[in-house]
Design an enzyme around this catalytic site. Structure first.
Site, PDB file in Angstrom:
ATOM      1  CB  CYS A  85      48.656  38.148  48.587  1.00 45.86           C
ATOM      2  SG  CYS A  85      50.389  38.666  48.719  1.00 45.86           S
ATOM      3  CG  HIS A 179      48.431  38.607  43.644  1.00 44.72           C
ATOM      4  ND1 HIS A 179      47.577  39.455  44.321  1.00 44.72           N
ATOM      5  CD2 HIS A 179      49.635  38.722  44.252  1.00 44.72           C
ATOM      6  CE1 HIS A 179      48.240  40.063  45.292  1.00 44.72           C
ATOM      7  NE2 HIS A 179      49.496  39.639  45.276  1.00 44.72           N
ATOM      8  CD  GLU A 181      44.548  39.275  42.398  1.00 42.01           C
ATOM      9  OE1 GLU A 181      45.120  40.100  43.127  1.00 42.01           O
ATOM     10  OE2 GLU A 181      44.473  38.056  42.681  1.00 42.01           O
ATOM     11  CG  ASP A 237      31.500  56.076  30.893  1.00 44.61           C
ATOM     12  OD1 ASP A 237      31.560  54.887  30.525  1.00 44.61           O
ATOM     13  OD2 ASP A 237      32.403  56.647  31.519  1.00 44.61           O
TER      14      ASP A 237
END
Length: 523
Positions: A85, A179, A181, A237
């Site tokens: 892009c 795009h 992705e 986490d």
């Protein structure tokens, strides 16, 4: 040991909302990558030594005089470059082409007709007719390339964008106006694989098993025989950090689990059973419920509650750390988006991952080194590693739970009575969601305690008790969310169970607010 950083992609961020998605897709392919600001220096790029470079999209216009430009070295580094892009537009401009503001802004689905074969589109076609290859893609742009740089060819067109893709095969420079992705571009992952693996020649060594091996080796190298302290919450986490450290240094890891009285039903016992009994970690449970609730007494402002909960946690954790006189290191569950966000908040843009990142809030006099085994990883990668380390899928895929816990799900002042009622109501809601198969269909579901009483009828008598609100949402990124359309019979069953089984609740309501305008959490 496998060198998982040997082949790597550098992504230069021009400000697109999708830039982190590019990085996640490259990692998904099995290749390490880092996300840096667009204005990095030649020296930084040389030191990183990327195998390939991706220029992201962005909100600026290349027709503006002071719009961002890629460092000139990007095109002289001798590695493949993919412009996405805005990245394609600045590539075209900087290499001698032209861009203009388009008469028709393209936003949404588009069909790109492929022409002039290119390695980037090898074996890609969304059209049933092989002789007329097309790609179904997602566009989001206001400018377009109107003149190619020298030695480039057009490789894709749309009805409104004659140069929707371009390439210089000799220099291995590629540009796409769409795009790849985003999932709306059907063959997007295959396109990125063509670039990263086939064009750049990267080996796919970025796997959960290799990441674990690398993390354990780096922990051993960093801390040696020193002792490490970790605040273990039971969240994904900190749990993954705990297991990595335990694998690396065993009993030299000291886990401190602060039970603040604001956790879910039986959560404290579950954490101790999981990490103490099952995994054999060196873990201390600190019962600090009265300390937290005492500090929260009389406080109803959500931000004030958050700050109190954070401060008391630090104080409790610090008290425990002082008992461990040989500890030299503090472990934290910092992940890559934290690093990017922290750098952006200081400089206005993402920066190099190697720059030191310290999550604030701990007292200055805790002079400990910092161990952050997850700082290169996205959340989905942390989950994959957790599964590989033996954490149960039910825990890994659990819905998000706020750091302050029930402190922000009890509206207004937090009292033990309110927390106990909310815990039991929430457990019923989650149990029924799991039993009905709706837990996996929703992104986040929880109960909220409302500090108002409502009249109800129980048997022959009236009762005047508290209200619980149920909340369930569906979202991709938690930036926007829709309320989940749970079946009426499921909501009815949950409501009946809560009112009948939780003495003190007389009414259950369901929150049908989207985000925006509402937030997902009530406080």
């Amino acid at each position: 040991m496998t060198n998982i950083h040997n082949h790597k992609i550098l992504i230069l961020d021009f400000g697109s909302q999708y830039t982190q998605l590019i990085a996640r897709r490259v990692r998904e392919i099995g290749v390490y990558c880092e996300l840096w600001a667009w204005d990095v220096t030649e020296q930084q790029i040389r030191e990183f030594a990327p195998t390939g470079i991706i220029l992201s999209g962005g909100p600026e216009s290349t027709t503006e005089e002071n719009s961002p430009r890629a460092p000139e070295y990007v095109f002289n580094a001798g590695v493949p470059v993919l412009g996405v892009c805005y990245g394609m537009q600045t590539m075209a401009m900087q290499l001698g082409g032209l861009t203009e503001t388009s008469d028709h802004r393209e936003f949404g689905y588009a069909s790109v007709s492929l022409e002039n074969s290119t390695a980037l589109f090898a074996n890609l076609n969304d059209n049933s007719t092989a002789s007329e290859p097309k790609l179904d893609v997602w566009m989001s742009h206001g400018d377009k390339v109107t003149r190619l740089p020298e030695n480039f060819k057009v490789t894709g067109t749309t009805l409104t964008c004659p140069i929707a893709a371009m390439s210089d095969e000799n220099r291995r420079f590629y540009g796409v106006q769409f795009h790849p992705e985003v999932t709306h571009t059907k063959k997007g992952l295959e396109l990125l694989t063509n670039f990263v693996v086939n064009i750049c020649g990267c080996e796919t060594k970025w796997t959960a098993e290799n990441i674990i091996e690398d993390a354990v080796a780096r922990i051993k190298e960093q801390v040696g025989n020193d002792e490490v302290i970790l605040g273990l919450s039971g969240g994904v986490d900190s749990s993954v950090v705990a297991l990595l450290l335990h694998r690396a240094i065993g009993k030299n890891l000291h886990c401190v689990f602060v039970d603040n009285g604001l956790l879910r039903l039986h959560e404290g016992d579950q954490v101790m059973e999981m990490f103490g009994d099952k995994f054999g970690l060196n873990i201390t449970r600190v019962d600090a419920e009265s300390r937290f609730l005492g500090e929260l007494a009389g406080v109803s402002d959500p931000e004030a509650k958050r700050k109190i909960i954070g401060k008391v946690f630090v104080d409790v954790f610090d008290d425990e750390s002082k008992k461990l006189t040989n500890v030299k290191w503090l472990a934290q569950g910092t992940i890559y988006p934290d690093v990017i966000e922290s750098a952006a908040s200081k400089t206005g843009k993402a920066h190099v991952i190697k720059s030191h990142h310290n999550v604030g809030g701990l007292p200055d006099y805790m002079k400990l080194g910092l161990v952050e085994p997850l700082r290169e990883l996205f959340k989905d990668e942390v989950r994959k590693i957790g599964l590989a380390l033996g954490l149960p899928a039910e825990m890994i895929n659990r819905h998000p739970f706020p750091g302050p816990g029930l402190g922000v799900r009890v509206l207004g002042e937090v009292k033990k009575e309110y927390c106990d009622l909310l815990r039991r109501a929430d457990a019923i809601f989650i149990e029924e969601l799991r039993n009905s198969g709706w837990y996996e269909k929703t992104s986040q579901a929880f109960s909220v305690f409302l500090p108002v009483k409502s009249v109800g009828v129980m048997g022959d008598g009236r009762k005047y008790d508290w209200v619980i609100s149920l909340r369930a949402v569906e979202t991709i990124d938690f930036m926007t969310a829709h309320w989940a359309h749970l079946p009426y019979d499921l909501l009815g069953k949950v409501s009946n169970r809560i009112i009948n089984e939780v003495n003190g609740i007389s009414r259950v309501v369901y929150d049908i607010s989207g985000k925006p305008p509402a937030t997902i959490e009530w406080e």
